[in-house]
Every structure is written in C-alpha cells, then in structure tokens.
Design a protein around this motif. Structure first.
Motif, PDB file in Angstrom:
ATOM      1  N   ILE A  46       0.858  -1.177   0.000  1.00 22.46           N
ATOM      2  CA  ILE A  46       0.000   0.000   0.000  1.00 22.46           C
ATOM      3  C   ILE A  46       0.900   1.235   0.000  1.00 22.46           C
ATOM      4  CG2 ILE A  46      -0.227   0.076   2.524  1.00 22.46           C
ATOM      5  CD1 ILE A  46      -3.151   1.035   2.085  1.00 22.46           C
ATOM      6  N   ALA A  47       0.462   2.284  -0.687  1.00 23.36           N
ATOM      7  CA  ALA A  47       1.198   3.547  -0.725  1.00 23.36           C
ATOM      8  C   ALA A  47       0.236   4.657  -0.332  1.00 23.36           C
ATOM      9  CB  ALA A  47       1.757   3.799  -2.125  1.00 23.36           C
ATOM     10  N   PHE A  48       0.704   5.540   0.548  1.00 21.42           N
ATOM     11  CA  PHE A  48      -0.134   6.639   1.013  1.00 21.42           C
ATOM     12  C   PHE A  48       0.728   7.865   1.260  1.00 21.42           C
ATOM     13  CE2 PHE A  48       0.879   3.655   4.417  1.00 21.42           C
ATOM     14  CZ  PHE A  48       1.525   4.460   5.347  1.00 21.42           C
ATOM     15  N   LEU A  49       0.074   9.023   1.295  1.00 22.66           N
ATOM     16  CA  LEU A  49       0.792  10.269   1.522  1.00 22.66           C
ATOM     17  C   LEU A  49       1.256  10.358   2.964  1.00 22.66           C
ATOM     18  CD1 LEU A  49      -1.513  12.715  -0.458  1.00 22.66           C
ATOM     19  CD2 LEU A  49       0.676  11.749  -1.184  1.00 22.66           C
ATOM     20  N   ASP A  50       2.476  10.835   3.155  1.00 24.54           N
ATOM     21  CA  ASP A  50       3.032  11.037   4.493  1.00 24.54           C
ATOM     22  C   ASP A  50       2.250  12.150   5.174  1.00 24.54           C
ATOM     23  OD1 ASP A  50       4.742  11.911   6.696  1.00 24.54           O
ATOM     24  OD2 ASP A  50       6.323  10.750   5.751  1.00 24.54           O
ATOM     25  N   ILE A  51       1.845  11.933   6.414  1.00 27.91           N
ATOM     26  CA  ILE A  51       1.049  12.929   7.136  1.00 27.91           C
ATOM     27  C   ILE A  51       1.870  14.153   7.536  1.00 27.91           C
ATOM     28  CG2 ILE A  51       1.340  11.944   9.435  1.00 27.91           C
ATOM     29  CD1 ILE A  51      -1.692  12.593   9.852  1.00 27.91           C
ATOM     30  N   LEU A  52       3.189  13.985   7.632  1.00 23.59           N
ATOM     31  CA  LEU A  52       4.102  15.104   7.909  1.00 23.59           C
ATOM     32  C   LEU A  52       5.131  15.175   6.772  1.00 23.59           C
ATOM     33  CD1 LEU A  52       4.683  14.588  11.738  1.00 23.59           C
ATOM     34  CD2 LEU A  52       3.408  16.437  10.655  1.00 23.59           C
ATOM     35  N   PRO A  53       4.701  15.619   5.604  1.00 29.25           N
ATOM     36  CA  PRO A  53       5.572  15.544   4.428  1.00 29.25           C
ATOM     37  C   PRO A  53       6.748  16.499   4.471  1.00 29.25           C
ATOM     38  CG  PRO A  53       3.606  16.803   3.924  1.00 29.25           C
ATOM     39  CD  PRO A  53       3.410  16.250   5.317  1.00 29.25           C
ATOM     40  N   LEU A  54       7.867  16.040   3.906  1.00 30.60           N
ATOM     41  CA  LEU A  54       9.008  16.927   3.708  1.00 30.60           C
ATOM     42  C   LEU A  54       8.701  17.908   2.585  1.00 30.60           C
ATOM     43  CD1 LEU A  54      11.934  14.404   4.027  1.00 30.60           C
ATOM     44  CD2 LEU A  54      11.410  16.285   5.561  1.00 30.60           C
ATOM     45  N   ARG A  55       7.998  17.430   1.561  1.00 29.24           N
ATOM     46  CA  ARG A  55       7.545  18.266   0.454  1.00 29.24           C
ATOM     47  C   ARG A  55       6.205  17.735  -0.028  1.00 29.24           C
ATOM     48  NH1 ARG A  55      12.766  17.250  -0.765  1.00 29.24           N
ATOM     49  NH2 ARG A  55      14.152  18.911  -0.121  1.00 29.24           N
TER      50      ARG A  55
END
Length: 183
Positions: A46-55
């Motif tokens: 599974i791939a998901f967006l990081d909740i604390l993204p660097l960018r």
C-alpha cells in the motif's frame, strides 16, 4: 542456479515477527485504525501520503505485513515493493510535473517507524535564483548535526522540524486523487 533455493521458500510459514504489531502506526493504518490518503494498493503493498511531508507529494510505500527490517524482507514482498515504488514514482512525477525525486529506505538508522517503508519525496523545484527550501535554516541544522554529541534523537528532531507541517485532509485527498489518476 538459485531458483531451487527460492522455490524452497515460496510456501514457508510466515515468521511470527511479521504479524501485525499493535504499536506500529503503519499496521494501524493497514488495520483501518488510522486514516490515510491512499494513492496505490495491491495484495501485498500500500502507498499513502506522508502525514508530515518533507515536500508536497511525499509518499510512503509499505508492505502489508509487519517486517521491521529491509534485510528481513522476503523476495516476494521486495519485488512487490519495487514495482509499487516505480509505479507511484511515475504517477507522482506526472501529477506534480516534477521528475526530481528522492527514494529512501532506512533500516534501524533514521527509521522512525520500525516497519519497512520507502519514502518517495519530490525534489525541490528549481527556479531562476535558487532551490525552493521550506526551511531557511536547513544548512545550519545540517552542520549542527555533524557536531560531536549528535545523536539519533537530535537527528529525528531536526528532520521533524524541517517538515512542512501536518497535511490538511482535504488537500491530501485532492493530491491523492491527482496521483491515482496517473497510475
């Protein structure tokens, strides 16, 4: 030559350490105990967006089994992760119109969540004057991290401070939709 060795492991019983871990935030996402903005999913990954993204677009790709170390990852999951990373990276570059990416997988060192995961992080966009950097103190912080007495906790704190801030749920879903459309 080594296919007989691989065949011998295809039907092996799953290691008990690979079971879901109640303390693991990624296992909690897999068990639908925590929400996430999913951009890709198949039987093993599974791939998901990081909740604390660097960018913007910072995406995590994880196996659907709890395995803390990349070096312990069975070949079938390593293969599935590799294919997913490639698919998501392509969709991400198209969705953001930015071919620059960092793809990172840590083991123990700098691994904040003890569950195998790949980070796909869009590179800063180049403009005519300089590279866009969300943290104007990044260079100073990088130098401080090399000073004697630096430790893992300090490194994690500096990495955390460099993040963009928690992603808004609506923005995350809009971005996830844009990326999914490119898969």
């Amino acid at each position: 030559m080594t296919s007989f060795i691989i065949k011998a492991h295809e039907k092996r019983a799953r290691n008990t350490e690979w079971a879901s871990n109640d303390d693991c935030v990624f296992c909690r996402i897999l068990n639908n105990e925590k929400s996430s903005s999913v951009v890709y999913e198949d039987e093993q990954v599974i791939a998901f967006l990081d909740i604390l993204p660097l960018r913007r677009g910072h995406t995590l790709v994880i196996p659907k089994v709890h395995i803390p170390r990349l070096s312990d990852l069975p070949p079938e999951y390593a293969s599935a992760l590799g294919m997913a990373v490639s698919k998501v990276a392509k969709a991400l570059t198209q969705a953001l119109d930015n071919t620059g990416l960092n793809v990172v997988c840590n083991q123990d060192y700098a691994q904040a969540v003890p569950h195998v995961h790949y980070h796909i992080i869009p590179a800063p966009l180049l403009n005519t004057w300089n590279i866009t950097d969300p943290d104007p103190n990044a260079e100073r912080k990088q130098q401080e991290s090399k000073e004697p007495g630096s430790d893992t906790k300090k490194m994690h704190q500096m990495e955390f401070e460099a993040r963009m801030g928690e992603m808004d749920v609506e923005d995350a879903e809009e971005l996830a939709k844009l990326i999914r459309a490119k898969l």
